[in-house]
Write a protein that holds these residues in place. Structure first.
Motif, mmCIF file in Angstrom:
data_model
loop_
_atom_site.group_PDB
_atom_site.id
_atom_site.type_symbol
_atom_site.label_atom_id
_atom_site.label_comp_id
_atom_site.label_asym_id
_atom_site.label_seq_id
_atom_site.Cartn_x
_atom_site.Cartn_y
_atom_site.Cartn_z
ATOM 1 N N TRP A 86 -7.389 7.790 7.991
ATOM 2 C CA TRP A 86 -6.501 8.225 9.055
ATOM 3 C C TRP A 86 -7.127 9.391 9.818
ATOM 4 C CZ3 TRP A 86 -1.220 6.415 9.241
ATOM 5 C CH2 TRP A 86 -0.877 5.574 8.175
ATOM 6 N N GLY A 87 -6.790 9.475 11.098
ATOM 7 C CA GLY A 87 -7.140 10.657 11.856
ATOM 8 C C GLY A 87 -6.116 11.762 11.635
ATOM 9 N N GLN A 88 -6.327 12.886 12.273
ATOM 10 C CA GLN A 88 -5.431 14.036 12.115
ATOM 11 C C GLN A 88 -4.237 13.963 13.063
ATOM 12 O OE1 GLN A 88 -5.446 16.600 9.808
ATOM 13 N NE2 GLN A 88 -6.896 15.185 8.872
ATOM 14 N N TYR A 127 -1.183 8.705 15.221
ATOM 15 C CA TYR A 127 -2.351 8.652 14.357
ATOM 16 C C TYR A 127 -3.140 7.368 14.606
ATOM 17 C CZ TYR A 127 0.127 12.207 11.604
ATOM 18 O OH TYR A 127 0.795 13.326 11.189
ATOM 19 N N SER A 156 0.855 -1.186 0.000
ATOM 20 C CA SER A 156 0.000 0.000 0.000
ATOM 21 C C SER A 156 0.886 1.230 0.000
ATOM 22 C CB SER A 156 -0.910 -0.021 1.236
ATOM 23 O OG SER A 156 -1.694 -1.207 1.257
ATOM 24 N N PHE A 161 6.659 -0.340 7.534
ATOM 25 C CA PHE A 161 6.707 0.871 6.731
ATOM 26 C C PHE A 161 8.094 0.997 6.107
ATOM 27 C CE2 PHE A 161 3.087 3.780 7.352
ATOM 28 C CZ PHE A 161 2.367 3.105 8.313
ATOM 29 N N LEU A 180 7.067 7.519 9.047
ATOM 30 C CA LEU A 180 5.957 6.870 9.741
ATOM 31 C C LEU A 180 6.385 5.522 10.302
ATOM 32 C CD1 LEU A 180 3.146 7.621 7.134
ATOM 33 C CD2 LEU A 180 3.334 8.613 9.426
ATOM 34 N N ARG A 232 4.617 9.285 13.942
ATOM 35 C CA ARG A 232 5.701 9.909 13.198
ATOM 36 C C ARG A 232 6.471 10.815 14.145
ATOM 37 N NH1 ARG A 232 5.967 12.903 7.232
ATOM 38 N NH2 ARG A 232 8.244 12.905 7.158
ATOM 39 N N ASP A 281 5.998 13.415 0.796
ATOM 40 C CA ASP A 281 6.645 12.165 1.183
ATOM 41 C C ASP A 281 5.700 11.011 0.859
ATOM 42 O OD1 ASP A 281 7.888 13.755 4.188
ATOM 43 O OD2 ASP A 281 8.868 13.508 2.248
ATOM 44 N N GLN A 287 0.414 17.572 7.767
ATOM 45 C CA GLN A 287 -0.856 16.946 7.406
ATOM 46 C C GLN A 287 -0.880 15.492 7.853
ATOM 47 O OE1 GLN A 287 -3.437 18.526 5.596
ATOM 48 N NE2 GLN A 287 -2.257 20.406 5.840
ATOM 49 N N ALA A 288 -2.081 14.953 7.969
ATOM 50 C CA ALA A 288 -2.217 13.530 8.234
ATOM 51 C C ALA A 288 -1.861 12.743 6.977
ATOM 52 C CB ALA A 288 -3.649 13.214 8.655
ATOM 53 N N PRO A 289 -1.445 11.509 7.147
ATOM 54 C CA PRO A 289 -1.218 10.673 5.958
ATOM 55 C C PRO A 289 -2.519 10.494 5.175
ATOM 56 C CG PRO A 289 -0.220 9.679 7.896
ATOM 57 C CD PRO A 289 -1.096 10.796 8.387
ATOM 58 N N THR A 308 -4.204 7.850 2.220
ATOM 59 C CA THR A 308 -4.055 6.584 1.510
ATOM 60 C C THR A 308 -4.232 6.822 0.013
ATOM 61 O OG1 THR A 308 -4.890 5.333 3.411
ATOM 62 C CG2 THR A 308 -4.927 4.235 1.260
ATOM 63 N N PRO A 324 -5.551 -3.600 4.805
ATOM 64 C CA PRO A 324 -4.733 -2.380 4.825
ATOM 65 C C PRO A 324 -5.505 -1.126 5.224
ATOM 66 C CG PRO A 324 -5.292 -2.981 2.577
ATOM 67 C CD PRO A 324 -5.780 -4.101 3.438
ATOM 68 N N THR A 325 -4.732 -0.150 5.659
ATOM 69 C CA THR A 325 -5.324 1.086 6.172
ATOM 70 C C THR A 325 -5.892 1.935 5.055
ATOM 71 O OG1 THR A 325 -3.912 1.144 8.109
ATOM 72 C CG2 THR A 325 -4.738 3.254 7.313
ATOM 73 N N ASP A 326 -7.113 2.478 5.297
ATOM 74 C CA ASP A 326 -7.690 3.371 4.311
ATOM 75 C C ASP A 326 -7.950 4.778 4.849
ATOM 76 O OD1 ASP A 326 -10.982 1.674 4.346
ATOM 77 O OD2 ASP A 326 -9.786 2.581 5.953
ATOM 78 N N TYR A 329 5.094 6.844 1.335
ATOM 79 C CA TYR A 329 5.473 5.683 2.121
ATOM 80 C C TYR A 329 4.845 4.423 1.552
ATOM 81 C CZ TYR A 329 7.073 8.974 5.646
ATOM 82 O OH TYR A 329 7.738 9.973 6.300
ATOM 83 N N GLN A 370 2.187 11.805 2.542
ATOM 84 C CA GLN A 370 2.099 12.722 3.677
ATOM 85 C C GLN A 370 2.870 13.987 3.374
ATOM 86 O OE1 GLN A 370 3.700 11.656 7.599
ATOM 87 N NE2 GLN A 370 1.952 12.674 8.573
ATOM 88 N N TYR A 411 1.095 5.490 0.828
ATOM 89 C CA TYR A 411 0.521 6.605 1.566
ATOM 90 C C TYR A 411 1.328 7.858 1.267
ATOM 91 C CZ TYR A 411 -1.574 2.648 3.854
ATOM 92 O OH TYR A 411 -2.261 1.480 4.078
#
Lengths: 109, 114
Positions: free
Chosen positions: B104-106, B94, A36, A100, B45, B39, A87, A44-46, A48, B100-102, A89, A40, A38
Motif C-alpha cells: 500500500w501507499g501512504q 490509497y 485477506s 471490504f 476502508l 477511507r 482496526d 497510518q496506511a493499511p 497487509t 489480493p493486495t500486498d 479489515y 490499520q 489488513y
C-alpha cells in the motif's frame, strides 16, 4: 447486496489469543474468495497481514494466522501485544469486485 | 523495495474534478493489478477501483460513471480521474498493489468542500 460481516469490536488481554471472523451476509466464505486481512492504525496506511486465506505477508510475525473456520474466514492473533491495538479489515475478492468488511476495532487491555 | 507514492490530493469544491497519481517503483509494474482504496473520515476502508495488467477495469458502484482509472506502464504510474465530486468522496485515497493486495501507499487526502 452482499455484505462482509465482522465483529465491530473485540477486546483481548496482553498475551492472550483472539480470533476475529469474517462472514458473508448470504453464503459461506471459501478460499476461492482469497480472504485477506489488513491492519490499520490511526494516521497510518493499511498493512497487509494475511492474504489468500493463510499466507502471511512479508515481515508479519507468525503470531498472526489466517484460516477458514466453519463458514467464515478467521484471523487469529496469538500472544497479543499492546501495539496490536488497531482496526482489522477482512477483504473478499469476488469476481468483478472487492468487498471490504466494516472492520473490527481491537482493544488490548 | 516496493514503493507506492500517491499525489494529487487537495481541496476541491463540490462538483469539481481531481486527478490522483501513484508512482510505483521497486517492482515490475506492468504485470500487477493495481487498486485504489479509500477511507473516509470516521468510516472503514472502501475499495474504489482496480485495473488489471491487461487493463480490465472494475469500479465500485459508488463511483461508477464518475471516476476513471488508468495506468501508464512506461511511466510506472497509476491514475484516478475523479469527476463530479461530492462530500461523500472526501477521504484518504490509497494506491495498492495486487489482487489480493500486498503493498500500500501512504495515501493522499481529498477534501470536497465549498
Amino acid at each position: 447486496q452482499t455484505v462482509v460481516t465482522q465483529e465491530p469490536s473485540f477486546s483481548v488481554s496482553p498475551g492472550g489469543t483472539v480470533t476475529l471472523t469474517c462472514g458473508l451476509s448470504s453464503g459461506s466464505v471459501s478460499t476461492s474468495y482469497f480472504p485477506s486481512w489488513y491492519q490499520q492504525t490511526p494516521g497510518q496506511a493499511p498493512r497487509t497481514l494475511i492474504y489468500s486465506t493463510n499466507t502471511r505477508s512479508s515481515g508479519v510475525p507468525d503470531r498472526f494466522s489466517g484460516s477458514i473456520l466453519g463458514n467464515k474466514a478467521a484471523l487469529t492473533i496469538t500472544g497479543a501485544q499492546a501495539d496490536d491495538e488497531s482496526d482489522y479489515y477482512c477483504v473478499l475478492y469476488m469476481g468483478s469486485g472487492i468487498l471490504f468488511g466494516g472492520g473490527t476495532k481491537l482493544t488490548v487491555l | 523495495e516496493v514503493q507506492l507514492v500517491e499525489s494529487g490530493g487537495g481541496l476541491v469544491q463540490p462538483g469539481g474534478s481531481l486527478r490522483l497519481s501513484c508512482a510505483a517503483s521497486g517492482f515490475t509494474f506492468s504485470v500487477y493489478t493495481m487498486n485504489w482504496v479509500r477511507r473516509a473520515p470516521g468510516k472503514g476502508l472502501e475499495w474504489v477501483s482496480y485495473i488489471s495488467s491487461s487493463s480490465t477495469i472494475y469500479y465500485a458502484d459508488s463511483v461508477k460513471g464518475r471516476f476513471t482509472i488508468s495506468r501508464d506502464n512506461a511511466k510506472n504510474s497509476l491514475y484516478l480521474q475523479m469527476n463530479s465530486l461530492g462530500d461523500e468522496d472526501t477521504a484518504v485515497y490509497y494506491c495498492a498493489r495486487g489482487r489480493p493486495t500486498d503493498y500500500w501507499g501512504q495515501g493522499t487526502l481529498v477534501t470536497v468542500s465549498s
